[in-house]
Design a protein around this motif. Structure first.
Motif, PDB file in Angstrom:
ATOM      1  N   ALA A  44      63.440 -30.460-104.971  1.00 12.39           N
ATOM      2  CA  ALA A  44      64.064 -29.259-105.531  1.00 12.39           C
ATOM      3  C   ALA A  44      65.535 -29.174-105.138  1.00 12.39           C
ATOM      4  N   ASN A  47      67.470 -31.747-107.089  1.00  8.48           N
ATOM      5  CA  ASN A  47      67.666 -31.332-108.477  1.00  8.48           C
ATOM      6  C   ASN A  47      68.751 -30.273-108.591  1.00  8.48           C
ATOM      7  N   THR A  68      68.786 -22.915-108.676  1.00 11.93           N
ATOM      8  CA  THR A  68      67.455 -22.954-108.080  1.00 11.93           C
ATOM      9  C   THR A  68      66.786 -24.223-108.585  1.00 11.93           C
ATOM     10  N   HIS A  70      63.792 -27.097-108.908  1.00 13.97           N
ATOM     11  CA  HIS A  70      62.340 -27.144-109.025  1.00 13.97           C
ATOM     12  C   HIS A  70      61.892 -28.580-108.841  1.00 13.97           C
ATOM     13  N   ASP A  71      60.622 -28.787-108.519  1.00 14.48           N
ATOM     14  CA  ASP A  71      60.114 -30.131-108.259  1.00 14.48           C
ATOM     15  C   ASP A  71      59.837 -30.943-109.517  1.00 14.48           C
ATOM     16  N   ASN A  72      60.005 -30.363-110.685  1.00 13.49           N
ATOM     17  CA  ASN A  72      59.704 -31.076-111.931  1.00 13.49           C
ATOM     18  C   ASN A  72      60.976 -31.567-112.628  1.00 13.49           C
ATOM     19  N   THR A  74      63.921 -30.230-112.836  1.00 11.33           N
ATOM     20  CA  THR A  74      64.696 -29.185-113.492  1.00 11.33           C
ATOM     21  C   THR A  74      65.345 -28.288-112.450  1.00 11.33           C
ATOM     22  N   ALA A  75      66.330 -27.550-112.888  1.00  6.04           N
ATOM     23  CA  ALA A  75      66.981 -26.533-112.063  1.00  6.04           C
ATOM     24  C   ALA A  75      67.531 -25.480-113.017  1.00  6.04           C
ATOM     25  N   ASP A  76      67.643 -24.241-112.542  1.00  6.82           N
ATOM     26  CA  ASP A  76      68.182 -23.201-113.408  1.00  6.82           C
ATOM     27  C   ASP A  76      69.101 -22.288-112.614  1.00  6.82           C
TER      28      ASP A  76
END
Length: 182
Positions: A44, A47, A68, A70-72, A74-76
């Protein structure tokens, strides 16, 4: 007459030094406290860092602390003008999608390839005329109907005592069977 008398102290004879040097013991390395307690970087965090760098390459100002991860992959982040950016990393590259709510409560999205695309995207979402607004009274009625259904369903449930529950369990439980013999 003598000026002064000196007494000479003789040193004990030293053994001759060997030509071969003796091995010197290596001093132990110092222990650094920050290396023993340092946490490993998670996916995370990686990313979020990648999203910061990629957004910077597109001339989008979004500091690392706002992302922020994420483990997939992605980040937002949420920008100051309420535009949400979603960073996605794939094996073939990365991309950033922008999302923003219009005045009618519908999400508008766009693929962003340059930071200069964000202001026109925000204006288009703010001036959206594609959707018909849902009147406030209709939304309130929908919410009230759902609340009424939930209350009615709660009233329809029966209260069971502990004895009723135990009686129901014993009535449905079959007696134990013996294990078949070989």
């Amino acid at each position: 007459m003598s000026r002064s008398t000196k007494t000479r102290n003789r040193k004990a004879p030293q053994p001759k030094k060997d030509a071969t040097p003796k091995p010197v013991a290596a001093a132990p390395l110092p222990v650094r406290p920050h290396t023993t307690t340092q946490a490993r970087v998670t996916d995370a965090e990686a990313n979020a860092a990648s999203a910061t760098l990629y957004a910077g390459s597109l001339r989008i100002h979004a500091p690392h602390t706002t992302w922020t991860g994420h483990d997939n992959n992605t980040a937002d982040t949420l920008l100051h003008d309420d535009t949400r950016l979603l960073y996605t990393r794939t094996p073939h590259g990365a991309s950033i999608e922008a999302a923003r709510l219009c005045t009618h409560g519908i999400w508008h999205t766009a693929h962003i390839t340059d930071g200069r695309e964000l202001p026109p995207f925000a204006e288009a979402a703010d001036e959206c005329t594609l959707h018909t607004p849902v009147p406030l009274t209709e939304r309130a009625l929908t919410l009230g109907t759902g609340l009424h259904r939930a209350t009615a369903a709660a009233d329809d449930t029966q209260q069971l005592s502990r004895d009723d529950i135990d009686a129901g369990l014993t009535a449905t439980t079959e007696p134990m069977k013996e294990h078949p013999q070989p």
